[in-house]
Structures are given as C-alpha cells and as structure tokens.
Design a protein around this motif. Structure first.
Motif, PDB file in Angstrom:
ATOM      1  N   LYS A  49       2.882  -4.874  -1.150  1.00 42.93           N
ATOM      2  CA  LYS A  49       1.987  -4.641  -2.054  1.00 42.93           C
ATOM      3  C   LYS A  49       1.521  -3.306  -2.403  1.00 42.93           C
ATOM      4  O   LYS A  49       1.353  -2.986  -3.561  1.00 42.93           O
ATOM      5  CB  LYS A  49       0.867  -5.362  -1.882  1.00 42.93           C
ATOM      6  CG  LYS A  49       0.741  -7.067  -2.206  1.00 42.93           C
ATOM      7  CD  LYS A  49      -0.172  -7.867  -1.698  1.00 42.93           C
ATOM      8  CE  LYS A  49      -0.046  -9.313  -1.860  1.00 42.93           C
ATOM      9  NZ  LYS A  49      -1.393 -10.149  -1.707  1.00 42.93           N
ATOM     10  N   ALA A  50       1.356  -2.464  -1.511  1.00 42.92           N
ATOM     11  CA  ALA A  50       0.938  -0.915  -1.748  1.00 42.92           C
ATOM     12  C   ALA A  50       2.082  -0.210  -2.073  1.00 42.92           C
ATOM     13  O   ALA A  50       1.744   0.595  -2.976  1.00 42.92           O
ATOM     14  CB  ALA A  50       0.262  -0.634  -0.288  1.00 42.92           C
ATOM     15  N   THR A  51       3.357  -0.429  -1.345  1.00 44.05           N
ATOM     16  CA  THR A  51       4.227   0.566  -1.737  1.00 44.05           C
ATOM     17  C   THR A  51       5.133   0.051  -3.106  1.00 44.05           C
ATOM     18  O   THR A  51       5.935   0.874  -3.661  1.00 44.05           O
ATOM     19  CB  THR A  51       5.397   0.526  -0.639  1.00 44.05           C
ATOM     20  OG1 THR A  51       5.846  -0.917  -0.365  1.00 44.05           O
ATOM     21  CG2 THR A  51       4.600   0.940   0.666  1.00 44.05           C
ATOM     22  N   ASN A  74      -4.802   6.443  -2.604  1.00 48.09           N
ATOM     23  CA  ASN A  74      -5.354   5.635  -3.561  1.00 48.09           C
ATOM     24  C   ASN A  74      -4.414   4.369  -3.597  1.00 48.09           C
ATOM     25  O   ASN A  74      -4.531   3.345  -3.941  1.00 48.09           O
ATOM     26  CB  ASN A  74      -5.426   6.132  -5.121  1.00 48.09           C
ATOM     27  CG  ASN A  74      -6.723   6.981  -4.978  1.00 48.09           C
ATOM     28  OD1 ASN A  74      -7.635   6.736  -4.482  1.00 48.09           O
ATOM     29  ND2 ASN A  74      -6.608   8.252  -5.876  1.00 48.09           N
ATOM     30  N   PHE A  75      -2.777   4.904  -3.228  1.00 44.17           N
ATOM     31  CA  PHE A  75      -1.872   3.684  -3.391  1.00 44.17           C
ATOM     32  C   PHE A  75      -1.936   2.859  -1.871  1.00 44.17           C
ATOM     33  O   PHE A  75      -1.622   1.730  -2.307  1.00 44.17           O
ATOM     34  CB  PHE A  75      -0.685   4.481  -3.472  1.00 44.17           C
ATOM     35  CG  PHE A  75      -0.027   5.112  -4.839  1.00 44.17           C
ATOM     36  CD1 PHE A  75       0.374   4.013  -5.638  1.00 44.17           C
ATOM     37  CD2 PHE A  75      -0.242   6.248  -5.107  1.00 44.17           C
ATOM     38  CE1 PHE A  75       0.858   4.661  -6.749  1.00 44.17           C
ATOM     39  CE2 PHE A  75       0.128   6.955  -6.361  1.00 44.17           C
ATOM     40  CZ  PHE A  75       0.641   5.877  -7.353  1.00 44.17           C
ATOM     41  N   ILE A  76      -2.447   3.407  -1.097  1.00 39.94           N
ATOM     42  CA  ILE A  76      -2.459   2.677   0.052  1.00 39.94           C
ATOM     43  C   ILE A  76      -3.795   2.455   0.851  1.00 39.94           C
ATOM     44  O   ILE A  76      -3.837   1.937   1.986  1.00 39.94           O
ATOM     45  CB  ILE A  76      -1.454   3.591   1.122  1.00 39.94           C
ATOM     46  CG1 ILE A  76      -2.280   4.763   1.583  1.00 39.94           C
ATOM     47  CG2 ILE A  76       0.035   3.880   0.685  1.00 39.94           C
ATOM     48  CD1 ILE A  76      -1.656   5.369   2.917  1.00 39.94           C
ATOM     49  N   LYS A  77      -4.760   2.498   0.221  1.00 40.42           N
ATOM     50  CA  LYS A  77      -6.197   2.175   0.623  1.00 40.42           C
ATOM     51  C   LYS A  77      -6.397   0.683   1.127  1.00 40.42           C
ATOM     52  O   LYS A  77      -7.362   0.467   1.799  1.00 40.42           O
ATOM     53  CB  LYS A  77      -7.127   2.500  -0.417  1.00 40.42           C
ATOM     54  CG  LYS A  77      -6.922   1.941  -1.691  1.00 40.42           C
ATOM     55  CD  LYS A  77      -7.977   2.319  -2.742  1.00 40.42           C
ATOM     56  CE  LYS A  77      -7.770   1.865  -4.023  1.00 40.42           C
ATOM     57  NZ  LYS A  77      -8.821   2.518  -5.042  1.00 40.42           N
ATOM     58  N   THR A  78      -5.554  -0.337   0.660  1.00 45.90           N
ATOM     59  CA  THR A  78      -5.509  -1.857   1.153  1.00 45.90           C
ATOM     60  C   THR A  78      -5.031  -1.848   2.395  1.00 45.90           C
ATOM     61  O   THR A  78      -5.082  -2.707   3.108  1.00 45.90           O
ATOM     62  CB  THR A  78      -4.841  -2.651   0.232  1.00 45.90           C
ATOM     63  OG1 THR A  78      -3.533  -2.201  -0.077  1.00 45.90           O
ATOM     64  CG2 THR A  78      -5.607  -2.597  -1.338  1.00 45.90           C
TER      65      THR A  78
END
Length: 212
Positions: A49-51, A74-78
């Motif tokens: 979902k992040a990548t 910001n892209f991988i904060k989840t």
C-alpha cells in the motif's frame, strides 16, 4: 523427515502452485530491495500500500536520494519503524551510488553490508531478483520447518542450513516461496488448517488434525 518424504513434500506443494511468487510488489532489483527492507516486522499488504505510490515516482537509488529522508517518510509512514527504515533506505541508496554504480549487488556479503539488510533480506533479494536458490527463513518458514519435522532447528540460521542441506536441488529455487505461503495460509501459527493440508500425512506435528 526422511529424504523420500521431503521430496514428496515439495512435490505436492509444487503440484498445488507450480510457479510461486513473492507477495511484495516490485519493479526492478532496487525496488525489490527497498520493499524487503520496509517489510521487516510489517505485512506485505501494508508495504504494498505504501510502495504503490512511491514506486510510481521512485525506481532508482539516485531518485531516492533526491527524494530525501523527509519526503520518503511521508510515503512510508503507515509502516512500522518507518523513521529508522527511511534512514536506512536513503543510506543504502547512497552506498549503491557510491560503491556499486547504482546497481544492486549480487552477493550476500555485499548485500549484508547495506544498512537495514540482514541475511534474510539478502537471501530474498538473491532468490527473487537474481534467481539464486537461497532459502530466506522468516517466522512462517521457521514454524513450518519445526512443526512438520522438515528441518527442525533452534535458531533461524540452524533452520536455514538444515533446509539448504535437506531440500533436493530440483526444489530449491522455489522452496522459500512454497514454505512461506504454506505457513501463511495453511500451517498457520494458531489454527493450522490440517484438514485441508496437502502434506498432512508427511507431517510430524503431534497436534495435527487428521483429515476425514
């Protein structure tokens, strides 16, 4: 598990899934490396979902370094441990540029020198990106190997070495994926699906349910 049974074990898993694939999404060896580093203590679904958005913009070490640690976060904060992972991804990307002409190295030794890359991550990259018949032992493979009697061991490295020795050459390329998928969807930690397991009769698990 006896050698003949080990061969049969893999033969049945192969019959069910002749061309098993990893569940992380990737575009090239570099994006695979990044995805595997991000997947530590995280689910493949969460990483994908992040990548998804990340890999639409970033597919090379140079692009990642230009993106920078702050914007990568910001892209991988989840994803769990995203602060540390962002630092490692930027650092390893710079090392790839400085020491490997921007390419992902093809040896375990060189891979393990990269920040955030351990033996398991290196084995995954070697297997999936470069077709090396390595077996990367995660929690699923560790459980399946011990529970079934395929390759019991007290540590991850013990299990890896035993699997490497016990697995017939013809099955080694895909062994890693068959075992992960079997552990993830059939030989689950809390509720193993023994009743529908293709290798039930070969398994040494004392608590297994016998299919009717």
């Amino acid at each position: 598990m006896k050698r003949a049974d080990i061969n049969e074990f893999y033969s049945r898993l192969s019959a069910q899934n002749p061309e098993p694939k990893g569940e992380l999404n990737w575009i090239n060896p570099y994006t695979l490396l990044v995805a595997v580093v991000l997947s530590a203590q995280a689910t493949d679904v969460g990483v994908n979902k992040a990548t998804g958005p990340l890999f639409k913009k970033i597919t090379t070490p140079a692009q990642m370094v230009a993106l920078g640690e702050g914007r990568l976060k910001n892209f991988i904060k989840t994803i769990g441990l995203f602060n540390t992972k962002a630092k490692n991804v930027i650092k390893l990307s710079q090392i790839l540029l400085d020491e490997h002409d921007g390419a992902v190295p093809t040896t375990r030794e060189a891979l393990e020198k990269l920040p955030g890359v351990g033996r398991k991550t290196a084995n995954v990259v070697l297997n999936i990106a470069f077709g090396v018949p390595t077996i990367a032992v995660d929690t699923h493979i560790f459980r399946v190997s011990n529970r079934t009697g395929l390759a019991p061991g007290k540590t991850v490295l013990d299990v890896e070495k035993k699997l490497d020795k016990a697995t017939p050459t013809r099955w080694k390329q895909h062994a890693h994926h068959w075992l992960i998928l079997h552990g993830r969807y059939v030989c689950k930690a809390r509720k193993p699906q023994c009743g529908t397991c293709a290798v039930n009769d070969l398994c040494a698990f004392k608590g297994k349910a016998i299919p009717i």
